[in-house]
Structure formats: C-alpha cells, structure tokens
Design a protein around this motif. Sequence first.
Motif, short mmCIF file in Angstrom:
data_model
loop_
_atom_site.label_atom_id
_atom_site.label_comp_id
_atom_site.label_asym_id
_atom_site.label_seq_id
_atom_site.Cartn_x
_atom_site.Cartn_y
_atom_site.Cartn_z
N PRO A 158 41.48 55.31 55.12
CA PRO A 158 42.05 55.47 56.56
C PRO A 158 42.54 54.21 57.17
O PRO A 158 42.14 53.44 57.80
N ILE B 233 36.85 51.73 62.44
CA ILE B 233 36.64 50.57 62.22
C ILE B 233 35.34 50.52 63.15
O ILE B 233 35.24 50.53 64.40
N SER C 49 33.56 51.80 58.52
CA SER C 49 33.94 50.42 57.92
C SER C 49 33.81 49.44 58.70
O SER C 49 34.14 49.43 59.91
N GLN D 209 32.03 52.73 54.12
CA GLN D 209 32.76 51.65 53.44
C GLN D 209 32.14 50.29 53.41
O GLN D 209 32.12 49.78 54.49
N GLN E 160 34.08 48.30 48.50
CA GLN E 160 35.74 47.72 48.79
C GLN E 160 35.64 46.41 48.24
O GLN E 160 35.08 45.54 48.68
N GLU F 206 40.56 42.79 46.84
CA GLU F 206 42.16 42.74 46.46
C GLU F 206 42.88 43.84 47.30
O GLU F 206 43.84 44.01 47.37
N ALA F 207 42.07 44.55 48.00
CA ALA F 207 42.37 45.54 48.96
C ALA F 207 43.57 45.18 49.95
O ALA F 207 43.67 43.95 50.47
N HIS G 106 41.80 44.74 56.01
CA HIS G 106 40.84 43.87 55.84
C HIS G 106 39.48 44.22 55.04
O HIS G 106 39.51 45.36 54.43
N ILE H 96 43.32 49.32 43.46
CA ILE H 96 43.55 50.55 42.53
C ILE H 96 45.05 50.97 42.91
O ILE H 96 45.15 51.63 44.20
N TYR I 22 50.42 53.79 51.30
CA TYR I 22 51.53 53.18 52.35
C TYR I 22 52.56 53.55 51.85
O TYR I 22 53.72 53.75 52.59
N VAL J 256 47.81 45.30 44.53
CA VAL J 256 48.43 46.40 43.75
C VAL J 256 49.99 46.48 44.12
O VAL J 256 50.57 47.37 43.42
#
Length: 322
Positions: A23, A72, A97, A118, A139, A142-143, A146, A174, A198, A289
């Motif tokens: 999201p 959020i 999250s 999350q 989570q 690496e995401a 936030h 991922i 994205y 990623v």
Amino acid sequence: MPATLTTPLCELLGIRHPLLLAPMAGVAGGALAAAVSRAGGLGIIGGGYGDPEWLGAELARAAGARIGVGFITWRLDARAALLDMSLDHGVAAVLLSFGEVAPYVDRVHGAGALLIAQVQSVAQARAALRAGADVIIAQGCEAGGHAGRRATLPLVPAVVDIAGNCPVVAAGGIGDGRGVAAALVLGAQGAMLGSRFYASAESLAGEAARARVVEAGGDETVRSPVFDVLRGWEWPAGYALRTLANETTARHAAAPDSFAAALASERERFARAQAAGHVARAPVIVGEVADLLRDTPPAATLVRRIVDEAAAALSAPHVQRS
Ligand SMILES: Cc1cc2nc3c(=O)[nH]c(=O)nc-3n(C[C@H](O)[C@H](O)[C@H](O)COP(=O)(O)O)c2cc1C
C-alpha cells in the motif's frame, strides 16, 4: 502451461498467486491495485497519511475489483472515518502498519474484512497476533519507504516460528521471482512487493521518478529523516524512510544543524521541487531492490513474470542435490 504457486494464504485472501501489492502512499492507487488483483494477486491501495478525497477517488478507480486498502496506523488514529469509508466500499482487507492494530480489529472483522498487520519486529508480530490479525507481513528494512531496523532474511523465519496458524508474508527487498521463492523457502506464505510496482505502468509515481528508478541501483539508497522533516510528518521513533540519495539527502547529511536553522526556506524550496517532480531534490521512494528494476511494464505483466520466475527459482537448477 503457465506456472502456478499456491499456499494456504491464497484461499484465505481469495487470490490465485501469493503476491500482494504494497500500500504505497500516493503511488498505489485504484488502477494499480485493480490491475494486480485482476492478475491474480491482492492489490492494496496506499491510503497513506489519509486524504479522504484522494482515497474516495482511488477506491472508485478500482472499479469493483476485489482489493484492500492500507493505512499508516499512527495517522489513522485521528482519522477513523477513512477506515469507515473503506469498509463501506467493501474492501476485502485492511492493512495497518506502523502502530497498534488492536483498536481496529473488531471494526474490520465486523465489516467482514480481513486485518493484515505489517510489522517490523518480532515483538510487534506477537502483539498483532494477540490482537487477532489474520495475516502478518514481516517487513525488513531493505524496503522502500518507511521500515524499522530488522532485515527481511532473519525477520521472516523468526516471525514464522511464533505465528502458529497465522500466515506470514515477507516484504522488503523482494523485486523478482527469486525473492518470492526465497520468502517461501523461509516459511512465508507469500510476498508483498512495493518498489517493483513503483516501476510499473499503472504506478502514480511521476514519469521522471520512474525513469530515475530504472537507471538507479540499491547502493544509491539511503535512510534519512530529511523528507519527513520537510513534509512535517512526525513519525514515531524507530522508523526511517528509505529513498534514493539525492541533493537533499546529501545536503542534510552534510550539515543537519544549518538545515534545521533554515527550515522554513528549506520547506519552500522542497515544496517547489515536489510540485515540479524535480527528482534531484524531491524523494524517489524505492528500496534496495532498485538494481532489479529495469522496466516499467503493466502490473499484470509483472505478476505473470514474477510467478514464472519464482516457480523456476524454486527448482533451483544451479543446486545439485544427492
Ligand atoms: C513508494 C513507497 C511508499 C510506501 N508507502 C507505504 C505506506 O504508506 N504504508 C505502508 O504501510 N507501507 C508503505 N511502504 C512500504 C511497503 O508497505 C512495503 O513494506 C515495501 O514496499 C516492501 O519493500 P520493497 O519496496 O522492497 O518491495 C511504501 C513503500 C514504497 C516503495
């Protein structure tokens, strides 16, 4: 025959492939969420900081597809009407999250939707399980966007080990089917991808930002408080925003005190950059990623490609077994 991958999560969420669209605030709108859901995953609109007009328009744009919405949590606490708007729309799931899920579980379940939490740590996973979450997303930092302090590779199996019958989904880092396969091997029942989508045709990220992402690498990402300071979002301690490094992150890192002293003019300069889609100054929110994102195809193409890649990776042709 196209490859299929099925886990018990698919039945719970009513999906064909164990893939979720993250999201992403302002980036995962109704068209992207609907495209992922129609391709067999679960598309989740990024309700973000909670703009009711934006959310209403994006829910409508999903045009009846079976989707979820994400918030959020610490912002939702003062905006409960957004949750009502989503549940009245009939979303299949609500993802929360960055905050306590307990206050929302009964309302979400009462409307017949699933609650997806999350989390960024094992302690948060325990709290979400106690509160009655239906799915836990573990989570890693690496995401893009936030995240907390834990990394995906050790966090996912640690959460799987305490989750009992509750399905765990991996997120953070991922970007293709190899990452999905790795998540499944760790015991996750699915993967949630943000940065990969994205860079997709239906993403609401600007043209210049998407062009920047497909040429960038993960080495170029940085976690910095600067964009939250400029936007005036008071994030609770323990979370940081990962973006591509640019002129703004570099200037802030070099001289945080002088940046703070000139905050009013910095905010004006930032607002102009943001409005103009000036990627050297405004945030391009993408994770490690980035190296794997080299095109911006339609989301349905990505879902198909990632499932095929994951199925191939699970047979690990480069590993000799005896
Ligand atoms: C542009 C962008 C915006 C995001 N916004 C949110 C958000 O509003 N709420 C949220 O729970 N997560 C948000 N995230 C994090 C995602 O939920 C997810 O954890 C992350 O994208 C997974 O890592 P990946 O980017 O490596 O796929 C965002 C991520 C990105 C890339």
